[in-house]
Design a protein around this motif. Sequence first.
Motif, PDB file in Angstrom:
ATOM      1  N   VAL A  23       0.890  -1.385  -0.019  1.00 46.29           N
ATOM      2  CA  VAL A  23      -0.065  -0.120  -0.005  1.00 46.29           C
ATOM      3  C   VAL A  23       0.910   1.288   0.140  1.00 46.29           C
ATOM      4  O   VAL A  23       1.880   1.042   0.498  1.00 46.29           O
ATOM      5  N   GLN A  24       0.482   2.400  -0.453  1.00 51.22           N
ATOM      6  CA  GLN A  24       1.082   3.482  -0.334  1.00 51.22           C
ATOM      7  C   GLN A  24       0.964   4.199   0.828  1.00 51.22           C
ATOM      8  O   GLN A  24      -0.027   3.969   1.491  1.00 51.22           O
ATOM      9  N   ALA A  25       1.997   5.156   1.146  1.00 51.69           N
ATOM     10  CA  ALA A  25       1.758   5.584   2.235  1.00 51.69           C
ATOM     11  C   ALA A  25       0.482   6.673   2.394  1.00 51.69           C
ATOM     12  O   ALA A  25       0.325   7.330   1.556  1.00 51.69           O
ATOM     13  N   GLY A  26      -0.226   6.780   3.587  1.00 54.92           N
ATOM     14  CA  GLY A  26      -1.532   7.294   3.747  1.00 54.92           C
ATOM     15  C   GLY A  26      -2.361   6.597   3.610  1.00 54.92           C
ATOM     16  O   GLY A  26      -3.578   6.929   3.765  1.00 54.92           O
ATOM     17  N   LEU A  55      -0.965   4.839   7.087  1.00 56.42           N
ATOM     18  CA  LEU A  55       0.305   3.903   7.101  1.00 56.42           C
ATOM     19  C   LEU A  55       1.399   4.659   6.753  1.00 56.42           C
ATOM     20  O   LEU A  55       1.162   5.533   5.578  1.00 56.42           O
ATOM     21  N   LYS A  56       2.505   4.312   7.291  1.00 49.76           N
ATOM     22  CA  LYS A  56       3.631   4.938   6.886  1.00 49.76           C
ATOM     23  C   LYS A  56       4.745   4.196   6.594  1.00 49.76           C
ATOM     24  O   LYS A  56       4.751   2.903   7.017  1.00 49.76           O
ATOM     25  N   PRO A  57       5.883   4.444   5.620  1.00 51.84           N
ATOM     26  CA  PRO A  57       6.820   3.455   5.389  1.00 51.84           C
ATOM     27  C   PRO A  57       7.287   2.645   6.631  1.00 51.84           C
ATOM     28  O   PRO A  57       7.871   1.337   6.474  1.00 51.84           O
ATOM     29  N   GLU A  58       7.519   3.231   7.706  1.00 52.02           N
ATOM     30  CA  GLU A  58       7.987   2.486   8.760  1.00 52.02           C
ATOM     31  C   GLU A  58       7.165   1.494   9.349  1.00 52.02           C
ATOM     32  O   GLU A  58       7.660   0.875  10.308  1.00 52.02           O
ATOM     33  N   ASP A  59       5.966   1.341   9.127  1.00 55.72           N
ATOM     34  CA  ASP A  59       4.972   0.351   9.494  1.00 55.72           C
ATOM     35  C   ASP A  59       5.384  -0.953   8.606  1.00 55.72           C
ATOM     36  O   ASP A  59       4.818  -2.187   8.859  1.00 55.72           O
ATOM     37  N   THR A  60       6.230  -0.549   7.673  1.00 53.87           N
ATOM     38  CA  THR A  60       6.534  -2.153   6.772  1.00 53.87           C
ATOM     39  C   THR A  60       7.118  -3.182   8.126  1.00 53.87           C
ATOM     40  O   THR A  60       8.079  -2.914   8.544  1.00 53.87           O
TER      41      THR A  60
END
Length: 122
Positions: A12-15, A86-91
């Motif tokens: 998913v894309q950020a946000g 969602l943020k990249p750091e949630d990966t």
Amino acid sequence: QVRLVESGGGLVQAGGSLRLSCAASGRTFSNYAMGWFRQAPGKEREVVATINWSGSSTYYADSVKGRFTISRDNAKNTVYLQMNSLKPEDTAVYYCNLQPTILITTTPGPYWGQGTQVTVSS
């Protein structure tokens, strides 16, 4: 035998948003608190959110507070994690856990699902 099966991960894309589900079997689901944990590459597994047996009490890690919501449906033996903004750091790989108590706790129990990958692109 306890079985926990996660689903709902993806790219998913950020946000963006995702909703994870974890279907449990092998125990009386409503006798246990449940938790979501995650593990990013090169990092230790960490607690994301937990919920008590009835769903009346929840805990969130500071990093996800206000963005993630944990819930459960005892009639369906399922726990959910709604992830918004969602943020990249949630990966990470997200794991469902059956916890060793009915009360709210951050302590994981011995039973884990196989994990579901969540990847957030910037």
